[in-house]
Scaffold this active site. Structure first.
Site, PDB file in Angstrom:
ATOM      1  N   SER A 583       0.836  -1.198   0.000  1.00  0.00           N
ATOM      2  CA  SER A 583       0.000   0.000   0.000  1.00  0.00           C
ATOM      3  C   SER A 583       0.866   1.242   0.000  1.00  0.00           C
ATOM      4  CB  SER A 583      -0.910   0.012   1.230  1.00  0.00           C
ATOM      5  OG  SER A 583      -1.563   1.263   1.366  1.00  0.00           O
ATOM      6  N   TYR A 596      -1.939  -0.537  10.492  1.00  0.00           N
ATOM      7  CA  TYR A 596      -2.032  -0.862   9.065  1.00  0.00           C
ATOM      8  C   TYR A 596      -0.790  -0.394   8.315  1.00  0.00           C
ATOM      9  CZ  TYR A 596      -3.878  -0.969   4.285  1.00  0.00           C
ATOM     10  OH  TYR A 596      -4.066  -1.210   2.948  1.00  0.00           O
TER      11      TYR A 596
END
Length: 707
Positions: A583, A596
């Protein structure tokens, strides 16, 4: 001659539906297609793309307006089980007979195929096959030419002609083995002229011709003949001698067979791919085990197959492995033994080619085996794609059935070596191979994608399939996985997809996923670590369980998948790809994102570390970094991530797509398909010398630029 349905069929399936047949309102072509489909639906009658069927009707000549005889026949390369009108050739019967005037003899047989085109009635017909004159020169309205195991067993028996007369008396005639073509059609025509009351013909080593005045009568004649042959064989199994000379070894237990097969098949795949990469599969059908475990396995395997359809798909002979069923197939000693056996097989094949080649023969093709038999375990098949591998296995089971039947009533005979070569290297077959469409970039490759029940993972899997790969779908959610497998099967066919439930934080489940992929496809070439989840919380609201689950699923899952995947890739020795879906958040700092973002950063650096370690194995490891993939993303739809990010940025969920697009340099919304294209960029072949890279697919976020 009228043919009546038997009261009961035991060895064939009677599938004719009178109501369905009546719905065609007597249209002979529709009934011929229907008959063909019913015959092709029973694999005991014929095999995939094997045999052909025809009908002769009266139709109006578009030039003269007169009624003429026209034959409809299955076209080249078709399959009667799925035959439609578009797959047929329609030809003037009179013009087919007129070809006798220009036929120059066996030496010029192949030139006749081009001349079939001058006989076409419908110019949009499928290409006529080499068997066209076998139908066109016979006087019957409806003809079935099939390759049923029971009939080929008799056709391949040393005493086949004698056995034929014992079963059918003077109602059948034996035509000695000859390669299909115009001359064989002439011989069939001559045989029926001399014997006008025949119900059929047996082609030695090849198959069966039967016929009738109507589609139904031809269907019944075909069923009756195959049933009678099957009954004869059934009465003789194990009577004169034990089947395949009796059992030599016992099979491993079912689960142990699967375990052993899964361990060895990547090694076999690598060895079978020295000429060109192959896709494979495993089969431990009872018929296979009865043969491979027998005393006669090696003797009969070396004889090879008889029917040309069998031979073209299974090669001159299989490779029979000379290792114990419970051998340590991952040990260097056994691997070395396998390498030696494959080398010997290639030498055997080269010798066969050198002995039999002619001045105009095509160059030697792949010398590796297509069929590999492992006594006590089962059969492995390798080919350019999964369907071809599966079909080769089906054909070898047909060959096993034929050998079993022939040996029960006589002695089995394969094709003479030169005849086999002349079929395998037939210039017409070579021309057909040259006409095959160019393979796609991922043809012959197998991909396993985590989290592919939906969202980004599913989009990646679709891209892999569309570019030619077989895929193993995996997901934690059984409903998503089931829906995805059903969708892929419907869209792309049963051969290219399998599914496995997978929690990627569990090593034993990952081992099982690779086991299933290996058994289904022979191994794995591409590992895509896509499964993930996202929890958006501030530091004070992030709990230990939030941190643990994200690290378990993403960095740990990536580690476990890579470890298991590399074990398979190293056995194959074909290199491979690992692509990790991380990501933008692994590179860019943002609020409410500690767990995350840290997990994604670990995935990114893990990519670089593995790339440094696996380069020597030609295993490339790369990373794709998405950002704000809203369309089709399961994270956005199911986890509450969208709400969390909207809250962090002080906007509504509805405003998120425009917000993310506006902050990118290109002002673009990113979709799951864009991430799939990013993965394909790494695995599609153009970046075969690139590893350790990061590809941002985020519309252009300057803060995430790596350099």
């Amino acid at each position: 001659m009228k043919y009546q349905k038997k009261a009961q069929y035991k060895y064939v399936s009677y599938l004719w539906d009178d109501a369905k047949a009546a719905s065609f309102n007597g249209n002979e072509v529709d009934l011929f297609i229907y008959r063909s489909n019913m015959l092709g639906a029973d694999l005991r009658l014929t095999n995939y793309a094997g045999g052909n069927t025809s009908c002769k009707i009266q139709d109006k000549d578009p030039l003269t307006g007169k009624m003429v005889d026209v034959m409809w026949v299955k076209g080249s390369g078709g399959d009667i089980g799925t035959l439609k009108k578009a797959g047929c050739a329609s030809l003037y019967v009179e013009k087919l007979h007129n070809l006798k005037n220009v036929y120059r003899g066996l030496e010029f047989e192949d030139e006749m195929v081009e001349l079939f085109n001058y006989c076409l009635f419908n110019l949009k017909s499928a290409a006529p096959s080499i068997d066209t004159p076998l139908h066109g020169l016979l006087p019957y309205k409806h003809i079935d030419h099939l390759h049923p195991d029971a009939l080929i067993a008799i056709a391949a028996a040393k005493d086949g002609e004698k056995i034929m007369k014992e079963i059918w008396g003077d109602t059948m005639v034996w035509i000695p083995w000859q390669r299909p073509g115009f001359d064989l059609g002439l011989k069939l025509e001559e045989a029926v002229k001399k014997n006008p009351n025949l119900k059929g013909l047996i082609l030695g080593g090849h198959g069966l011709f039967t016929w009738g005045d109507t589609s139904y009568e031809s269907y019944i004649n075909t069923l009756n003949t195959i049933e009678e042959a099957s009954e004869y064989l059934a009465k003789n199994y194990g009577v004169k001698k034990p089947i395949f000379a009796g059992k030599k070894i016992d099979s491993l237990a079912p689960e142990k067979r699967k375990d052993q097969a899964a361990k060895i098949i990547p090694t076999l795949r690598g060895l079978a791919s020295t000429f060109n990469r192959m896709v494979g599969g495993f089969n431990d059908d009872e018929r296979v085990l009865e043969f491979v475990n027998s005393n006669d396995c090696l003797r009969l395997a070396k004889i090879g197959t008889s029917c040309p359809d069998h031979f073209l798909r299974t090669k001159i002979q299989p490779l029979v492995l000379d290792i114990a069923p419970d051998a340590d197939v991952e040990s260097p000693e056994v691997v070395a033994k396998l390498e030696k056996q494959f080398a010997e097989y290639r030498e055997m094949y080269k010798g066969y080619y050198d002995r039999c080649k002619r001045a105009n023969s095509p160059a030697m093709r792949d010398p590796n085996p297509v069929v590999i038999l492992y006594p006590g375990v089962g059969m492995f098949n390798f080919a350019k794609d999964r369907q071809t591998a599966r079909v080769s296995g089906e054909f070898y089971i047909n060959a096993i059935n034929v050998m079993k039947g022939a040996e029960a009533v006589s002695t089995y005979q394969g094709l003479p070596e030169q005849e086999a070569f002349d079929i395998e290297y037939w210039l017409l077959e070579e021309a057909k191979l040259q006409r095959m469409p160019k393979e796609k970039p991922l043809s012959r490759k197998v991909a396993i994608i985590t989290g592919s029940g939906g969202g980004i993972g599913k989009a990646i899997a679709k891209k892999m399939v569309e570019e030619g790969a077989c895929v193993m779908l995996s997901d934690l959610n059984p409903e998503w996985l089931k829906e995805a497998v059903e969708e892929f099967t419907k869209s792309y066919g049963k051969d290219i997809v399998r599914g496995v439930l997978l929690d990627i934080s569990k090593a034993e489940q990952i081992e099982n996923a690779f086991k299933e992929a290996s058994l289904a496809f022979g191994g794995v070439d591409i590992v895509v670590n896509c499964a993930g989840l996202a929890i958006s919380k501030s530091l004070e609201t992030t709990e230990e369980k939030d941190w643990d689950i994200q690290f378990d699923v993403m960095p740990k899952g990536q580690f476990l998948m890579s470890k298991a995947g590399v074990a398979v890739l190293r056995k194959q020795k074909l290199g491979g790809d690992i692509v990790n879906i991380a990501s933008k958040n692994g590179l860019v700092s943002g609020p409410n994102n500690l767990a995350y973002g840290s997990a994604k950063a670990a995935q990114i650096h893990g990519t670089r570390l593995l790339a440094a370690e696996l380069g020597k194995d030609k295993i490339r490891v790369n990373c794709v970094n998405p950002d704000a993939v809203i369309g089709g993303s399961k994270i956005w739809e199911t986890t509450g991530w969208a709400e969390g990010r909207a809250k962090a940025y002080g906007i509504t969920v509805a405003e998120l797509p425009a917000f993310y697009a506006s902050r990118s340099l290109m002002n673009e919304i990113v979709y799951a398909e864009d991430i799939a294209n990013g993965v394909f960029a790494f695995v599609g072949g153009h970046l075969s010398k690139s590893t350790g890279n990061i590809l941002n697919v985020d519309g252009g976020v300057a803060a995430s630029f790596v350099r």
